[in-house]
Each structure stands twice: as C-alpha cells, then as structure tokens.
Design an enzyme around this catalytic site. Structure first.
Site, PDB file in Angstrom:
ATOM      1  N   HIS A  29     -12.368 -14.091  -6.924  1.00 46.51           N
ATOM      2  CA  HIS A  29     -13.616 -13.331  -7.070  1.00 46.51           C
ATOM      3  C   HIS A  29     -14.308 -13.719  -8.385  1.00 46.51           C
ATOM      4  CE1 HIS A  29     -12.446 -11.045  -3.690  1.00 46.51           C
ATOM      5  NE2 HIS A  29     -12.076  -9.917  -4.254  1.00 46.51           N
ATOM      6  N   CYS A  33      -8.921  -5.096  -6.586  1.00 46.54           N
ATOM      7  CA  CYS A  33      -8.927  -6.443  -7.183  1.00 46.54           C
ATOM      8  C   CYS A  33     -10.142  -6.698  -8.089  1.00 46.54           C
ATOM      9  CB  CYS A  33      -8.843  -7.499  -6.089  1.00 46.54           C
ATOM     10  SG  CYS A  33      -9.941  -7.205  -4.692  1.00 46.54           S
TER      11      CYS A  33
HETATM   12  N1  NAP Z   1      -6.584  -9.800   0.077  1.00 42.18           N
HETATM   13  C1  NAP Z   1      -6.757  -9.420  -1.182  1.00 42.18           C
HETATM   14  O1  NAP Z   1      -7.264 -10.165  -2.024  1.00 42.18           O
HETATM   15  C2  NAP Z   1      -6.317  -8.054  -1.620  1.00 42.18           C
HETATM   16  C3  NAP Z   1      -6.381  -7.736  -2.961  1.00 42.18           C
HETATM   17  C4  NAP Z   1      -5.968  -6.453  -3.384  1.00 42.18           C
HETATM   18  C5  NAP Z   1      -5.521  -5.550  -2.433  1.00 42.18           C
HETATM   19  N2  NAP Z   1      -5.476  -5.913  -1.119  1.00 42.18           N
HETATM   20  C6  NAP Z   1      -4.974  -4.918  -0.165  1.00 42.18           C
HETATM   21  O2  NAP Z   1      -3.706  -5.363   0.289  1.00 42.18           O
HETATM   22  C7  NAP Z   1      -3.530  -5.014   1.664  1.00 42.18           C
HETATM   23  C8  NAP Z   1      -3.190  -6.283   2.448  1.00 42.18           C
HETATM   24  O3  NAP Z   1      -4.261  -7.193   2.347  1.00 42.18           O
HETATM   25  P1  NAP Z   1      -4.146  -8.691   2.932  1.00 42.18           P
HETATM   26  O4  NAP Z   1      -5.345  -9.389   2.456  1.00 42.18           O
HETATM   27  O5  NAP Z   1      -2.806  -9.267   2.679  1.00 42.18           O
HETATM   28  O6  NAP Z   1      -4.304  -8.410   4.512  1.00 42.18           O
HETATM   29  P2  NAP Z   1      -3.904  -9.347   5.740  1.00 42.18           P
HETATM   30  O7  NAP Z   1      -3.862 -10.777   5.358  1.00 42.18           O
HETATM   31  O8  NAP Z   1      -4.804  -8.938   6.845  1.00 42.18           O
HETATM   32  O9  NAP Z   1      -2.414  -8.884   6.096  1.00 42.18           O
HETATM   33  C9  NAP Z   1      -2.147  -7.587   6.577  1.00 42.18           C
HETATM   34  C10 NAP Z   1      -0.648  -7.370   6.665  1.00 42.18           C
HETATM   35  O10 NAP Z   1      -0.420  -6.022   7.078  1.00 42.18           O
HETATM   36  C11 NAP Z   1       0.459  -6.046   8.196  1.00 42.18           C
HETATM   37  N3  NAP Z   1       0.213  -4.915   9.078  1.00 42.18           N
HETATM   38  C12 NAP Z   1      -0.929  -4.598   9.714  1.00 42.18           C
HETATM   39  N4  NAP Z   1      -0.756  -3.475  10.461  1.00 42.18           N
HETATM   40  C13 NAP Z   1       0.525  -3.073  10.249  1.00 42.18           C
HETATM   41  C14 NAP Z   1       1.315  -2.008  10.738  1.00 42.18           C
HETATM   42  N5  NAP Z   1       0.827  -1.077  11.578  1.00 42.18           N
HETATM   43  N6  NAP Z   1       2.612  -1.906  10.322  1.00 42.18           N
HETATM   44  C15 NAP Z   1       3.123  -2.820   9.473  1.00 42.18           C
HETATM   45  N7  NAP Z   1       2.421  -3.873   8.984  1.00 42.18           N
HETATM   46  C16 NAP Z   1       1.138  -4.005   9.370  1.00 42.18           C
HETATM   47  C17 NAP Z   1       0.150  -7.354   8.876  1.00 42.18           C
HETATM   48  O11 NAP Z   1       1.214  -7.688   9.735  1.00 42.18           O
HETATM   49  P3  NAP Z   1       0.993  -8.538  11.099  1.00 42.18           P
HETATM   50  O12 NAP Z   1       1.054  -9.984  10.690  1.00 42.18           O
HETATM   51  O13 NAP Z   1       2.174  -8.125  11.933  1.00 42.18           O
HETATM   52  O14 NAP Z   1      -0.320  -8.136  11.678  1.00 42.18           O
HETATM   53  C18 NAP Z   1       0.057  -8.274   7.663  1.00 42.18           C
HETATM   54  O15 NAP Z   1       1.340  -8.588   7.200  1.00 42.18           O
HETATM   55  C19 NAP Z   1      -4.839  -4.319   2.086  1.00 42.18           C
HETATM   56  O16 NAP Z   1      -4.691  -2.925   1.962  1.00 42.18           O
HETATM   57  C20 NAP Z   1      -5.835  -4.817   1.086  1.00 42.18           C
HETATM   58  O17 NAP Z   1      -6.905  -3.914   0.878  1.00 42.18           O
HETATM   59  C21 NAP Z   1      -5.846  -7.135  -0.700  1.00 42.18           C
END
Ligand code: NAP
Length: 355
Positions: free
Chosen positions: A251, A138
């Site tokens: 950010h 990001c």
């Molecule tokens: N947040 C950002 O701004 C951003 C920006 C760019 C990239 N990313 C990337 O995008 C990804 C998600 O980020 P996020 O911020 O959305 O995280 P988040 O809010 O913590 O959500 C994580 C998601 O992953 C699921 N999950 C976790 N363990 C799993 C498993 N074993 N099998 C299937 N699903 C699983 C969770 O499901 P449950 O609800 O069931 O736990 C939830 O839906 C990360 O890799 C992050 O680095 C994030």
C-alpha cells in the site's frame, strides 16, 4: 499457557490465504516456528497440504473443538471466523493474535503495533491467562510507522491521509482477478469481473469496504478510530480517502500533517532515519521515492517526499509519501512481532527473534 521448557505449538487459521501463507513464510525461519504447527482453513481446503519447513502439513477444517494443545493461534480467515472461533481457542488455552477487525475496538483486547505501543503486551507476557490481541488495519499500521515518531516529537494536531491500496489487501481472489484482467487484456478478451465487479486493470476506485451515511467508507473509519486507540489520544483530527489502485502488493499513502509545535523538514528526516522499522527513501536529485514494487517483500515501511507544507506557517506542516508491504508489516510480520513480545520466555534461549 506457555510451557517455558518447550517451543509453543502454533496454529494458523486461514493458512491457505495470502496472510496465512505470509505468516508461514516468516515463521518457518523464526525461533517461534520450532514447535509443532497446525493449519486450518474452510471445508473447501480440508485435506490439502501446505509446505512447512521442508515437509507437508495437512490443512484441517477449522472449528471450535480443534484448539486443544495449541499455545498460540494466528487468525486470518475473516472477521466472522474470528468472532466464532477465537473465543473457543482462548478457552482451550491458546493466545490468539487476530488479523481481522473483529476485536480491534474491544476495550479488553490490546490493539498493537509493537514499535509504537508494544508495552501494552507486558501484561500478556507476564501472565499465564491466555487472551486475544488484535493486529491493526494494514493502512493504519503503515501510516503510523511513519508518523508516530513525529507525533511523539512535537504532537500532530491534524492528519490528512490519501491511500493507494494494493489488490492483495482485499485477499487472494481479488488479486487473482487483477492478474486475470491483465491476461484478458493481452488476449483481447472482455475483462473478467467475478470478484471485483468492475474494470480494475488501468483503473482505480474508491475502497471496496461499506460506505456509511456520512460518506466515509469503513477503511477510512478504521484509520481514524484505530489511530486514536493505538495513540491513546482522541484529540488528533484525522480524515482519510482510501482508494484501491491496480498494484498487486504494498500500500502507498500520501500523508499531510499539521503540528502542535513546529518541526522542520530536516528534523523530521532525522527522526525518520532513526525510527525502528522505517527506511527513508528520499532522493530528490534522482527522483527516487517510495514505490510499492520496491516495498514488496520488505519488513520496513518506506518514507519519502519529506517536505514542509508550504501552505502552512513555517514548520507547522509536513507532507510525506509512504509505502509498506501490507501482507508483511501490515499483517503477518506485525502479528509475529506481537508473538515475540508475549512468548519472550519461550524465545529466551533461542537464537532471538528473526525480525
Ligand atoms: N490481505 C491483506 O493485506 C490483509 C492485511 C491485514 C489484514 N487482513 C485480514 O486478514 C484476513 C485474511 O485476509 P487474506 O487476504 O489472507 O484473505 P484470503 O487470501 O481471501 O484468505 C482467506 C482465508 O480464510 C479462510 N477461510 C475463509 N472462510 C473460512 C471459514 N469459514 N473457516 C475457516 N477458514 C476460512 C480461507 O480458506 P479457504 O482456502 O479454505 O477458502 C483462506 O485461508 C481478513 O480478515 C483480512 O481483512 C488482510
């Protein structure tokens, strides 16, 4: 494989997370969202429902055998889940757009910001063989939206980036703990420290990614290596300091540039005014410049504080301040824009991309 006569069947892996929910919000009003939608998360969320286009869809547990019939799977459930399940989704016939860092440096996986190097997707758009496409980090996307038009004009020799990164960039639990600490503060309680592991409210700290023996953390390294890959140019000297600030969303980045050829402040401003996906917010008289609260929910990256770096020879350096919503352009929106490019045949005949 894309059936030209139908809208693609979509899947979101990590649908209950911050990026997953942002994806659902964008796709709900997008021509790509006219096909069926499948939602996946961990066993913790299986059986929950999430709203989708006025209905409720059950969340299923993700696994290697769930992707039959899916044309396009967005992965946003962390790198480990992508490494385990994205190849299975491709094997089942789905194109994968991955929001994690799992495949970003893999040479056969394109790393794409459509406004910058979208042409690398042409091979996917013209092929019936599915594959994985990586969404960049990001902070990298937000920086490159602002600096690529300048790099193309005169060449950037050196880039120094300092980030001010929001809590939601580290996921839902991180953001909720910052909100919890605000409630703790008002209630006069000790700050909850289950996820972030420190005081976050009224504080800031070095980015929460692993730090290496060279002193750089992983976020800083991503910014360097992903920029080189997206620009297809390893010659630009880049250094970064990435910091988490107590902002909920969007950010901010302070960027100092050294150019190969001179570029003066007014020329840079004109280039940025014309750049797709960029909005110049640069009102010196009113002291109005990009702010994360203003960037929140926007598709565009805001750019301001555009000024010649007076420590460098005339025209050879520039300072910028940039804010971008890392859940939209830094993740979900960029992923949907990638999908627009590869599902161009399915979108032909639809009213056109929403973004
Ligand atoms: N947040 C950002 O701004 C951003 C920006 C760019 C990239 N990313 C990337 O995008 C990804 C998600 O980020 P996020 O911020 O959305 O995280 P988040 O809010 O913590 O959500 C994580 C998601 O992953 C699921 N999950 C976790 N363990 C799993 C498993 N074993 N099998 C299937 N699903 C699983 C969770 O499901 P449950 O609800 O069931 O736990 C939830 O839906 C990360 O890799 C992050 O680095 C994030």
């Amino acid at each position: 494989m894309v059936n030209e006569s139908e809208h693609p069947t979509l899947a979101v892996v990590g649908a209950t997370g911050l990026v997953g929910r942002e994806l659902l919000e964008i796709l709900a009003d997008h021509p790509l969202g006219r096909g069926s939608m499948r939602l996946f998360a961990s066993a913790r969320s299986a059986g929950r429902t999430l709203p989708w286009q006025g209905a409720s869809i059950p969340v299923e547990q993700a696994g290697p055998d769930v992707f039959a019939g899916v044309d396009l799977a967005f992965f946003c459930a962390g790198g480990q889940v992508s490494r385990e399940l994205a190849p299975a989704a491709v094997k089942a016939g789905a194109n994968v757009i991955d929001n994690t860092s799992a495949f970003r440096m893999q040479s056969d996986v394109p790393l794409v910001v459509p406004e910058i190097n979208g042409e690398v997707l042409d091979a996917f758009a013209n092929s019936d063989t599915p594959g994985i496409i990586a969404n960049p980090n990001c902070s990298t996307i937000i920086a490159l939206m602002a600096v690529t038009p300048l790099h193309r004009a005169v060449g950037i020799n050196r880039m120094v980036v300092s980030t001010y990164q929001a809590a939601s960039g580290a996921g839902g639990a991180f953001m909720r703990e910052l909100e919890q600490q605000a409630e703790d503060h008002v209630a006069g309680r000790p700050y909850t420290q289950k996820t972030v592991g420190r005081q976050y409210l009224f504080n800031l700290f070095s980015h929460d990614s692993p730090i290496g023996p060279d002193g750089y953390n992983e976020e800083e390294r991503k910014l360097v290596r992903e920029t080189h890959r997206i620009w297809n140019d390893d010659s630009v000297h880049i250094t970064a300091t990435c910091v988490r600030v107590p902002v909920l969303r969007a950010h901010s980045e302070s960027i100092n540039l050294t150019f190969v050829e001179p570029l003066y402040e007014d020329e840079a401003r004109e280039l940025l005014v014309d750049a797709p996906g960029v909005r110049v917010v640069d009102d010196r008289a009113a002291n109005r410049f990009p702010e994360p609260a203003e960037a929140t929910g926007l598709d565009e990256v805001l750019v301001g504080r555009i000024r010649s770096d007076l420590s460098q020879p005339p025209g050879m350096g520039l300072d910028l301040f940039v804010c971008g919503d890392q859940l939209r352009k830094g993740a979900a929106l960029n992923a949907v824009q990638i999908a627009e490019r590869i599902f161009v045949r399915s979108l032909a005949g639809a009213s056109g991309p929403a973004h």
